[in-house]
Enzyme design. Structure first.
Site, PDB file in Angstrom:
ATOM      1  N   HIS A 128       8.396   7.840  -5.371  1.00 32.48           N
ATOM      2  CA  HIS A 128       9.302   8.120  -4.259  1.00 32.48           C
ATOM      3  C   HIS A 128       8.511   8.204  -2.967  1.00 32.48           C
ATOM      4  O   HIS A 128       7.283   8.275  -2.966  1.00 32.48           O
ATOM      5  CB  HIS A 128      10.123   9.398  -4.476  1.00 32.48           C
ATOM      6  CG  HIS A 128       9.304  10.645  -4.652  1.00 32.48           C
ATOM      7  ND1 HIS A 128       8.957  11.145  -5.879  1.00 32.48           N
ATOM      8  CD2 HIS A 128       8.778  11.508  -3.739  1.00 32.48           C
ATOM      9  CE1 HIS A 128       8.252  12.261  -5.727  1.00 32.48           C
ATOM     10  NE2 HIS A 128       8.119  12.501  -4.441  1.00 32.48           N
ATOM     11  N   HIS A 161       5.014  12.551   2.499  1.00 31.03           N
ATOM     12  CA  HIS A 161       4.084  12.060   1.470  1.00 31.03           C
ATOM     13  C   HIS A 161       4.695  10.875   0.725  1.00 31.03           C
ATOM     14  O   HIS A 161       5.889  10.619   0.808  1.00 31.03           O
ATOM     15  CB  HIS A 161       3.681  13.168   0.492  1.00 31.03           C
ATOM     16  CG  HIS A 161       4.780  13.690  -0.388  1.00 31.03           C
ATOM     17  ND1 HIS A 161       5.544  14.794  -0.072  1.00 31.03           N
ATOM     18  CD2 HIS A 161       5.240  13.271  -1.589  1.00 31.03           C
ATOM     19  CE1 HIS A 161       6.420  15.024  -1.042  1.00 31.03           C
ATOM     20  NE2 HIS A 161       6.263  14.118  -1.978  1.00 31.03           N
ATOM     21  N   GLU A 170       1.054  12.224  -3.520  1.00 32.43           N
ATOM     22  CA  GLU A 170       1.383  13.003  -4.703  1.00 32.43           C
ATOM     23  C   GLU A 170       1.171  12.097  -5.922  1.00 32.43           C
ATOM     24  O   GLU A 170       1.600  10.945  -5.909  1.00 32.43           O
ATOM     25  CB  GLU A 170       2.844  13.455  -4.614  1.00 32.43           C
ATOM     26  CG  GLU A 170       3.375  14.166  -5.851  1.00 32.43           C
ATOM     27  CD  GLU A 170       4.861  14.521  -5.724  1.00 32.43           C
ATOM     28  OE1 GLU A 170       5.539  14.030  -4.806  1.00 32.43           O
ATOM     29  OE2 GLU A 170       5.322  15.317  -6.560  1.00 32.43           O
TER      30      GLU A 170
END
Ligand code: CO
Length: 143
Positions: free
Chosen positions: A14, A86, A137
């Site tokens: 994502h 992020h 991440e």
């Protein structure tokens, strides 16, 4: 399993955007691009609530802070209109990914801990100064 790079990465999981107002942000994506959204997800442990915006190949995570000590609130203090926070890359083994990065002197945030995301999957964050200025991440996929 070797501790040398590269990591075994499968997908961009994502893209995450910090927003000052979740409802307005969701409306922007539905009105402008016709996107479907998830239910609102409360993540008290991180001081945020969020909505996923769905595309065929990826989802965007919109995050709104729910208290002043939330790291997302600190981000919005610097970027009041919101912005890219992020990106998430997925791997089949977060612990091995972390070891490989540390072996290559890439710093891991939050005391190098792998934690559980709100979805129960293992996650950790790479230090943006060791990743071309982008917060990355790393998330373990379900299998
Ligand atoms: Co994320």
């Amino acid at each position: 399993m070797t501790n040398k790079l590269p990591l075994s990465i499968s997908d961009v999981g994502h893209i995450s955007i910090a927003v000052p107002n979740l409802k307005e942000a969701q409306l922007f994506y539905s009105k402008t691009f016709g996107c479907e959204a998830s239910e609102t997800i409360d993540v008290p442990a991180q001081g945020i609530r969020m909505v996923y915006i769905f595309f065929n190949n990826i989802k965007i995570e919109l995050m709104e802070p729910t208290n002043t000590s939330s790291p997302i609130q600190k981000f919005l203090d610097k970027n009041p209109t919101g912005g890219l926070h992020h990106i998430c890359l997925t791997t089949n083994d977060a612990q091995t990914a972390k070891s490989k990065l540390l072996e290559d002197d890439i710093r891991i945030l939050a005391a190098e801990k792998v934690t559980k995301g709100h979805h129960g999957r293992d996650i950790f964050f790479m230090h943006p100064k060791d990743a071309l200025g982008t917060l990355i991440e790393i998330e373990q996929t379900d299998n």
